[in-house]
Design a protein around this motif. Structure first.
Motif, mmCIF file in Angstrom:
data_model
loop_
_atom_site.group_PDB
_atom_site.id
_atom_site.type_symbol
_atom_site.label_atom_id
_atom_site.label_comp_id
_atom_site.label_asym_id
_atom_site.label_seq_id
_atom_site.Cartn_x
_atom_site.Cartn_y
_atom_site.Cartn_z
ATOM 1 N N PRO A 21 16.627 3.100 -1.293
ATOM 2 C CA PRO A 21 17.914 3.189 -0.585
ATOM 3 C C PRO A 21 18.990 2.368 -1.295
ATOM 4 O O PRO A 21 18.712 1.316 -1.874
ATOM 5 N N THR A 22 20.212 2.869 -1.236
ATOM 6 C CA THR A 22 21.343 2.157 -1.824
ATOM 7 C C THR A 22 21.782 1.028 -0.894
ATOM 8 O O THR A 22 21.365 0.961 0.274
ATOM 9 N N ALA A 23 22.662 0.186 -1.386
ATOM 10 C CA ALA A 23 23.188 -0.913 -0.563
ATOM 11 C C ALA A 23 23.896 -0.363 0.673
ATOM 12 O O ALA A 23 23.740 -0.904 1.778
ATOM 13 N N LEU A 26 21.261 0.909 3.126
ATOM 14 C CA LEU A 26 20.611 -0.230 3.771
ATOM 15 C C LEU A 26 21.499 -0.853 4.830
ATOM 16 O O LEU A 26 21.034 -1.210 5.910
ATOM 17 N N ASP A 27 22.778 -0.973 4.527
ATOM 18 C CA ASP A 27 23.709 -1.551 5.494
ATOM 19 C C ASP A 27 23.690 -0.748 6.794
ATOM 20 O O ASP A 27 23.619 -1.319 7.884
ATOM 21 N N LEU A 28 23.717 0.575 6.688
ATOM 22 C CA LEU A 28 23.655 1.415 7.890
ATOM 23 C C LEU A 28 22.332 1.239 8.629
ATOM 24 O O LEU A 28 22.302 1.189 9.859
ATOM 25 N N GLY A 128 18.013 10.831 5.129
ATOM 26 C CA GLY A 128 17.155 11.518 4.169
ATOM 27 C C GLY A 128 16.256 10.586 3.380
ATOM 28 O O GLY A 128 15.676 10.987 2.366
ATOM 29 N N ILE A 129 16.119 9.358 3.828
ATOM 30 C CA ILE A 129 15.264 8.377 3.162
ATOM 31 C C ILE A 129 13.879 8.445 3.784
ATOM 32 O O ILE A 129 13.741 8.465 5.006
#
Length: 187
Positions: A21-23, A26-28, A128-129
């Motif tokens: 996951p992108t930053a 991850l924040d979400l 979608g992760i």
């Protein structure tokens, strides 16, 4: 993604690959997790992100813990322990950070931290992760807990393995509410 579709169709994804996951993703996820029910606003949770080379260090910690428990552990078992954190490009460890409180018992705080973990899983699926919540013997091992920096009041609720789903994602099994729900009629 529609909220009910998300709730009805989230599944654990065990085959995970890069990218992690992108930053922003991850924040979400963390924002969703922080919306967990939290009687007393105690925020009885914290999270550790493990990615990159840190996954190898976690594997070494697992192997050291296994050696401490079983001095005769086979090399195959030690290698399996070392490889566990490599099953996904990122792990998010969910830690219940219980706080003494006269009206909010420990069990309720553990449930709140578990709800926070579920919020992360739901937000991952919505983006979608792929993710799966794993526990196992290392979740309770004193050497592992110490190596991760947990305090006496904290408990490791599990490892959320995260990444890109590899291959086909299975469908959610259909469970019937009637098999799990009863009505109570006080007499």
């Amino acid at each position: 993604m529609d909220a009910l579709d998300l709730l009805l169709n989230r599944v654990s994804v065990t085959r995970l690959c890069e990218p992690a996951p992108t930053a922003d993703q991850l924040d979400l996820m963390f924002r969703a997790g922080l919306r967990a029910p939290d009687h007393g606003q105690l925020h009885p949770w914290r999270f550790l992100i493990i990615e990159g080379d840190a996954r190898h260090k976690l594997g070494e910690l697992f192997a050291a813990a296994l050696c401490e428990r079983d001095a005769g552990a086979a090399e195959e078992a030690l290698q399996k322990a070392r490889n566990m954190p490599l099953r996904a490009p990122m792990l998010v460890l969910v830690i219940a950070s219980v706080k003494p409180h006269p009206k909010v018992p420990e069990g309720e705080q553990l449930l709140a931290a578990g709800c926070a973990a579920h919020g992360l899983l739901l937000a991952a699926h919505a983006q979608g992760i792929g993710a799966v919540w794993r526990t196992g013997e290392f979740s309770y091992d004193p050497r592992v807990l110490e190596g991760l920096g947990l305090t006496e009041q904290e408990r490791l609720l599990g490892f959320l393995y995260m990444g890109t789903p590899e291959g086909r994602v299975r469908s959610a099994p259909v469970l019937e509410p009637k098999d799990f729900v009863q009505r109570w009629n006080a007499q």
